[in-house]
Design a protein around this motif. Structure first.
Motif, PDB file in Angstrom:
ATOM      1  N   UNK A  47       0.853  -1.196   0.000  1.00 58.83           N
ATOM      2  CA  UNK A  47       0.000   0.000   0.000  1.00 58.83           C
ATOM      3  C   UNK A  47       0.887   1.243   0.000  1.00 58.83           C
ATOM      4  N   UNK A  48       0.596   2.175  -0.879  1.00 61.92           N
ATOM      5  CA  UNK A  48       1.388   3.394  -0.975  1.00 61.92           C
ATOM      6  C   UNK A  48       1.334   4.177   0.334  1.00 61.92           C
ATOM      7  N   UNK A  49       2.500   4.710   0.742  1.00 68.23           N
ATOM      8  CA  UNK A  49       2.557   5.478   1.977  1.00 68.23           C
ATOM      9  C   UNK A  49       2.181   6.938   1.762  1.00 68.23           C
ATOM     10  N   UNK A  50       2.295   7.420   0.547  1.00 70.35           N
ATOM     11  CA  UNK A  50       2.086   8.849   0.339  1.00 70.35           C
ATOM     12  C   UNK A  50       1.441   9.104  -1.019  1.00 70.35           C
ATOM     13  N   UNK A  51       0.784  10.249  -1.104  1.00 66.66           N
ATOM     14  CA  UNK A  51       0.124  10.619  -2.353  1.00 66.66           C
ATOM     15  C   UNK A  51      -0.061  12.123  -2.385  1.00 66.66           C
ATOM     16  N   UNK A  52       0.094  12.684  -3.591  1.00 63.87           N
ATOM     17  CA  UNK A  52      -0.228  14.094  -3.805  1.00 63.87           C
ATOM     18  C   UNK A  52      -1.707  14.192  -4.180  1.00 63.87           C
ATOM     19  N   UNK A  53      -2.415  15.061  -3.493  1.00 66.72           N
ATOM     20  CA  UNK A  53      -3.855  15.197  -3.705  1.00 66.72           C
ATOM     21  C   UNK A  53      -4.163  15.530  -5.168  1.00 66.72           C
ATOM     22  N   UNK A  54      -3.293  16.340  -5.817  1.00 65.99           N
ATOM     23  CA  UNK A  54      -3.544  16.752  -7.196  1.00 65.99           C
ATOM     24  C   UNK A  54      -3.547  15.564  -8.155  1.00 65.99           C
ATOM     25  N   UNK A  94       2.075   7.603   6.653  1.00 66.17           N
ATOM     26  CA  UNK A  94       1.202   7.715   5.486  1.00 66.17           C
ATOM     27  C   UNK A  94       0.697   9.153   5.401  1.00 66.17           C
ATOM     28  N   UNK A  95       0.976   9.826   4.307  1.00 67.13           N
ATOM     29  CA  UNK A  95       0.665  11.247   4.207  1.00 67.13           C
ATOM     30  C   UNK A  95      -0.001  11.568   2.877  1.00 67.13           C
ATOM     31  N   UNK A  96      -1.044  12.367   2.941  1.00 65.84           N
ATOM     32  CA  UNK A  96      -1.700  12.902   1.753  1.00 65.84           C
ATOM     33  C   UNK A  96      -1.376  14.389   1.691  1.00 65.84           C
TER      34      UNK A  96
END
Length: 573
Positions: A1-8, A505-507
């Motif tokens: 599972x991805x730990x991070x993602x850019x909202x855009x 985990x950060x968005x």
């Protein structure tokens, strides 16, 4: 599972307003926050952010099931109906079982549960008692063709479920595994941060003996549970046992009185100016299914009590009961609106609360007429006493005598001691220690995984949106960038990298939206920790960190990632 993602770059289509067809808070918020979308009635897509939560719930379930000694497998969704015919459940299960024919005209169904499939598997592999006990589980999609799917994930047609099935050489071994699963479920729901209560339950269409439901306490719950204010006793109202004091009345002679047009307990009580508790409410039912299918029976209880139909069905050995027609009432010597227990040519079942009652008012089986002075022991002959009434708030607990309370609950788990209900017809046999062929005894244990997502939201929300527990949140940190300068972007990138490197985990909300939109979405989606990097505070070398729904504090930009990690550890403690 991805730990991070850019909202855009992330697919999170949030909504400003509550959808018109959403009734309960979990349905509204899961739709608004972009966790789910409706495909058709009772069927939903899980969007990326929703799937993250679902997978986290599954992970907790799997960890505790593995810890319990159960083994995971995966069975098919499509099941041949001959297996259901062999178990004797094909017609009994009803229209919720969605059937279809393939190109070879072979009938199959979409599995609502997997007792038949697991029994077929084990029957072909089980040889000796030395292979027992075994507990096999899966996390898999189920389909039940609900007539009225509603409340989003709370009652859908397609849903995710963890179902486990244990096999044993004897009842004592089954009882031990039942307790093991009971304890496992308590650990699961505790880790999910839920306020829950295990309650004694009816075994329903699955059948079997001992049974407990696990309910998440919530006003939106479809089930009503009764629980003692003092001891640990709790049960679904379909099974709850309680008592209430009976108003005392002197025995008298049976007397017929005119009661024109007074048919309900309330109307008769008002007409005769008597306590409604002194009335005998006589309801006539027809047995459906079971060994006495079609039998007409009369059920009697106090005028101020409600009949629990499932209790009546069990008392007469039926699958269910239906109210009798006027013609069927007449056929046993009664008349609708004025039925009484005396003189009926049918089995009469009387609630335990009336066992020693006297001075009662009952229908006289004559138009516009009731009888007074009825003494149950004196005037009624061949009757059966059992518990028929539905528990009410304030009743006395059947175990300790304290007051009973009623609460709404969302059923999220159920454990059963099935015995040989399925193993016998499905021929799950083994050679016992004496070298003889024996039938395995079974338990089954279910958890509504997708329903748990809704149940958590029902308990964890506020006016702004969802308040996910730290271990279930789709992301642990919401990083919000306020401003368009290169400095604020660079500083946000630095914090983002520090959080990722620490396993958080950060968005990162890097969208070109107003601060108001970003904050509203962060609150709606419900990440537990917020970090804000803004042009104004960055000029002083500062950023902000806070918890969702609470205040934020300023700190040096180089310390904000570490502070967020400390807060998460505190939340998880």
């Amino acid at each position: 599972m991805l730990h991070a993602m850019r909202y855009s770059k992330y697919f999170v289509p949030t909504l400003r307003d509550d959808p018109a067809d959403a009734e309960v808070i979990s349905h509204k918020l899961l739709l608004r926050a972009g966790f789910i979308r409706r495909v058709t009635s009772g069927v939903y897509d899980y969007l990326p952010i929703g799937l993250r939560v679902l997978r986290k719930i599954e992970a907790v379930v799997r960890e505790e099931m593995d810890r319990s000694g159960a083994q995971e497998l995966l069975m098919p969704t499509v099941q041949p109906t001959e297996l259901w015919n062999k178990s004797g459940r094909l017609e009994k299960y009803g229209p919720e079982l969605l059937r279809f024919n393939d190109r070879h005209n072979h009938e199959s169904c979409l599995g609502p549960t997997h007792e038949e499939v697991i029994c077929d598997l084990v029957s072909r592999e089980l040889r000796s008692y030395k292979q027992l006990p075994m507990n096999l589980y899966q996390v898999q999609t189920k389909f039940r063709d609900e007539i009225r799917p509603r409340f989003g994930l709370m009652r859908g047609r397609e849903f995710m479920m963890k179902d486990a099935y244990s096999f044993h050489a004897d009842a004592e071994c089954l009882s031990k595994e039942y307790q093991n699963m009971f304890d496992t479920y308590c650990r699961i729901f505790t880790r999910l941060g839920l306020k829950f209560r295990p309650v004694e339950a009816d075994t329903g269409s699955i059948g079997g003996n001992n049974s407990h439901e696990f309910h998440v306490l919530a006003e939106s719950g479809e089930d009503l549970i009764a629980h003692c204010s003092s001891c640990e006793y709790a049960a679904n109202v379909e099974k709850a046992v309680s008592s209430r004091s009976m108003p005392q009345s002197e025995p008298g002679e049976l007397t017929l009185v005119d009661t024109p047009n007074a048919t309900s307990a309330e109307e008769v009580s008002a007409f005769l100016n008597c306590d409604i508790a002194q009335l005998v409410k006589t309801l006539v039912y027809r047995a459906v299914g079971g060994e006495n299918d079609g039998e007409i029976v009369a059920a009697c209880l106090r005028g101020d009590d409600q009949l629990q139909e499932i209790k009546l069905a069990h008392a007469i050995g039926a699958d269910s009961v239906e109210l009798a027609s006027d013609a069927e009432v007449i056929s046993i010597g009664g008349i609708t609106g004025f039925v009484g227990p005396a003189g009926l040519s049918a089995r009469v079942i009387i609630d335990d609360s009336l066992k020693a009652a006297s001075g009662l008012v009952a229908g006289a089986n004559k138009l516009d007429t009731h009888m007074t002075g009825l003494d149950v022991a004196r005037d009624l002959g061949d009757v059966v006493f059992t518990d028929l009434r539905e528990t009410r708030a304030g009743d006395s607990c059947g175990k300790c005598g304290a007051a009973m309370e009623l609460s709404r609950g969302i059923e999220v788990g159920h454990v059963f001691e099935l015995g040989t209900r399925y193993a016998e017809p499905m021929e799950v046999l083994f050679q016992d220690q004496q070298g003889k062929r024996a039938v395995a005894t079974m338990g089954c244990y279910g958890i509504g995984v997708s329903r748990l997502m809704a149940a958590v939201v029902e308990q964890c929300n506020d006016d702004s949106g969802i308040c996910w527990p730290a271990n279930l949140a789709p992301f642990q940190v919401s990083l919000i960038t306020m401003g368009k300068s290169e400095a604020v972007i660079e500083a946000s990138e630095q914090v983002y990298s520090q959080l990722i490197e620490s396993g958080v985990e950060v968005l990162w909300d890097d969208r070109k939206e107003s601060p108001g939109v970003k904050f509203k979405d962060a609150e709606l989606i419900g990440m537990p920790v917020q970090v804000v990097v803004a042009d104004r505070s960055l000029k002083e070398g500062l950023a902000e960190m806070g918890v969702r729904g609470g205040s934020r504090q300023s700190m040096p930009i180089g310390e904000v990632a570490a502070a967020a990690i400390m807060q998460l550890k505190k939340d998880s403690a």
